[in-house]
Design an enzyme around this catalytic site. Sequence first.
Site, PDB file in Angstrom:
ATOM      1  NE  ARG A 108       0.794 -10.000  -1.586  1.00  0.00           N
ATOM      2  CZ  ARG A 108       1.765  -8.809  -2.947  1.00  0.00           C
ATOM      3  NH1 ARG A 108       1.337  -8.899  -3.567  1.00  0.00           N
ATOM      4  NH2 ARG A 108       1.910  -7.389  -2.265  1.00  0.00           N
ATOM      5  CB  SER A 174       8.426  -5.290   1.340  1.00  0.00           C
ATOM      6  OG  SER A 174       8.265  -6.631   0.505  1.00  0.00           O
ATOM      7  CG  ASP A 227       9.011  -5.046  -1.875  1.00  0.00           C
ATOM      8  OD1 ASP A 227      10.295  -4.863  -1.835  1.00  0.00           O
ATOM      9  OD2 ASP A 227       7.425  -4.462  -1.634  1.00  0.00           O
TER      10      ASP A 227
HETATM   11  C1  BGC Z   1      10.771  -1.007   2.101  1.00  0.00           C
HETATM   12  C2  BGC Z   1      11.738  -1.075   0.637  1.00  0.00           C
HETATM   13  C3  BGC Z   1      10.890  -1.557   0.128  1.00  0.00           C
HETATM   14  C4  BGC Z   1       9.907  -0.588  -0.330  1.00  0.00           C
HETATM   15  C5  BGC Z   1       8.632  -1.394  -1.228  1.00  0.00           C
HETATM   16  C6  BGC Z   1       9.858   0.618   1.629  1.00  0.00           C
HETATM   17  O1  BGC Z   1       9.487   1.408   2.689  1.00  0.00           O
HETATM   18  O2  BGC Z   1      12.246  -0.037   2.356  1.00  0.00           O
HETATM   19  O3  BGC Z   1      12.420  -2.515   1.251  1.00  0.00           O
HETATM   20  O4  BGC Z   1      11.331  -2.509  -1.110  1.00  0.00           O
HETATM   21  O5  BGC Z   1       8.797  -0.408   1.039  1.00  0.00           O
HETATM   22  O6  BGC Z   1       7.835  -2.474  -0.640  1.00  0.00           O
END
Ligand code: BGC
Length: 514
Positions: A108, A174, A227
């Site tokens: 995004r 994320s 995120d």
């Molecule tokens: C990641 C996180 C992330 C979450 C949601 C997980 O697989 O390890 O860092 O916040 O996914 O996106």
Amino acid sequence: MGKVGLGLAVGCAVASCAIAAVMVGRRVRSRRRWLRVVRVLDEFEETASTPVGRLRQVVDAMAVEMHAGLASEGGSKLKMLLTFVDNLPDGSENGTYYALHIGGTNFRLLRIQLGGQRSILGHDVERKPIPQHLMTSTSEELFDFIALSLKEFIERNGNKNNQVRGKDLGFTFSFPVKQTSLSSGTLIKWTKGFAIQDMVEKDVVECLQKALSRIGIDMNVAALVNDSVGTLALGHFYDKDTVAAVVIGTGTNACYLERADAVIKCQGLLTASGGMVINMEWGNFWSSHLPRTSYDIDLDAESQNPNDQGFEKMISGMYLGDIVRRVIHKMSLESDIFGPVSSKLSARFVLSTPSMAAMHEDDTPNLSEVAKILEDSLDIYNVPLKVRKLVVKICDVVTRRAARLAAAGIVGILKKIGRDGTAGITSGRVKSGKSGKMRRTVVAIEGGLYTSYTIFREYLNEAVGEILGEEIAPFVILKVMEDGSGIGSAMLAASNSSQGQSQSQSVDTVVQVL
Ligand code: BGC
């Protein structure tokens, strides 16, 4: 009656008996096949069940593990990562900021205009699917794709490269990152199907800055943000009682505001506000109280990251559809109610979670959506209504468990910070008894499972109420933060901007909510 007539009559009677016997035999066999399938379902439902007593055990385990993860590095499967965010947006920020968000199925790009006084004057968001091959290629290829997409986005919004020169950028990444400051950090490991080996332990911001300069964009990554942290930032922008945030999308995670002195593994951690946002990486949470089935064990063993992200594999969008597929596969091996065993049933991830949700929420009288998805995704044709109903039931068991476990996770966080109406935990032990006065407590939520899958959302909300009980539940508010992960990261770039466009009163706001 002559001999011939008698012979005919006897013959007819024998034939009818034989036909009847064949039919009864068929019915008995078909009933047996059906019972075998029902047994598979019953066993699955029983092992995956989440009565409130079990959820409370998960709540306690989550709170205890949080404590352990804060006590020492590697003290728990929960990493409890520092984010260096101690200064959440408070609404006073203004100016135009960009943000990038990578982490799920879509990439995004965002641009927001903040007008101070808690106002967002405008925001543009663009979503782009991440080409599959980039998820397992090289870091340079991935970041060149990101940089090029940003360049095109800036141009599409009517700007030239020189108009964004020196502008601050929020970067939502994320995945688990060991942050060394608000704007730097190294990747610990990949999750959600990404696997770019040369990237692990590299500084994520450095990779992005290099790709930006390769393409001639002079922007400054002011905030590197998970995120969940972006979602918390947006939640706090709108409502100062927001103390935690949860993402339930392709993956799942949570973060919350913690007192700096509770982060025992960083003795003497000093922050301006006395608090810090902790990225829990709760996808990796594990407890023997989690209702694990043989399907979860197989899914984990066949995954890219076995023994990792156990909680995520029971809860998030990357996996739910695949659990359903595994149950249908098992049933089709036990019985022919799905027709001949389709080869697609052995292919991982052919049944996506959005397709599973569409089957679960099919409200046509003859479940025609279920029939269509079984055909399109699994090559299973012409199943009778009662088999379609069975499929809906499988989806229900999988989704209900996921939503209720996520609810237990949320209450676990509230327990850790003393917002669940109990006495919380000290020294890693759950205290019994009730606490004093309960305060209004907001948890920001983002991610398609919660925002777009109504049944999932209802199950989760219901379970939070069930665990907390009717006295405490009204104090806890779950608020959807649409695009929070990206917008929040642009806001963090703003509130930590080198351009000094935001005012400083935001520092106090963390203290208020702790
Ligand atoms: C990641 C996180 C992330 C979450 C949601 C997980 O697989 O390890 O860092 O916040 O996914 O996106």
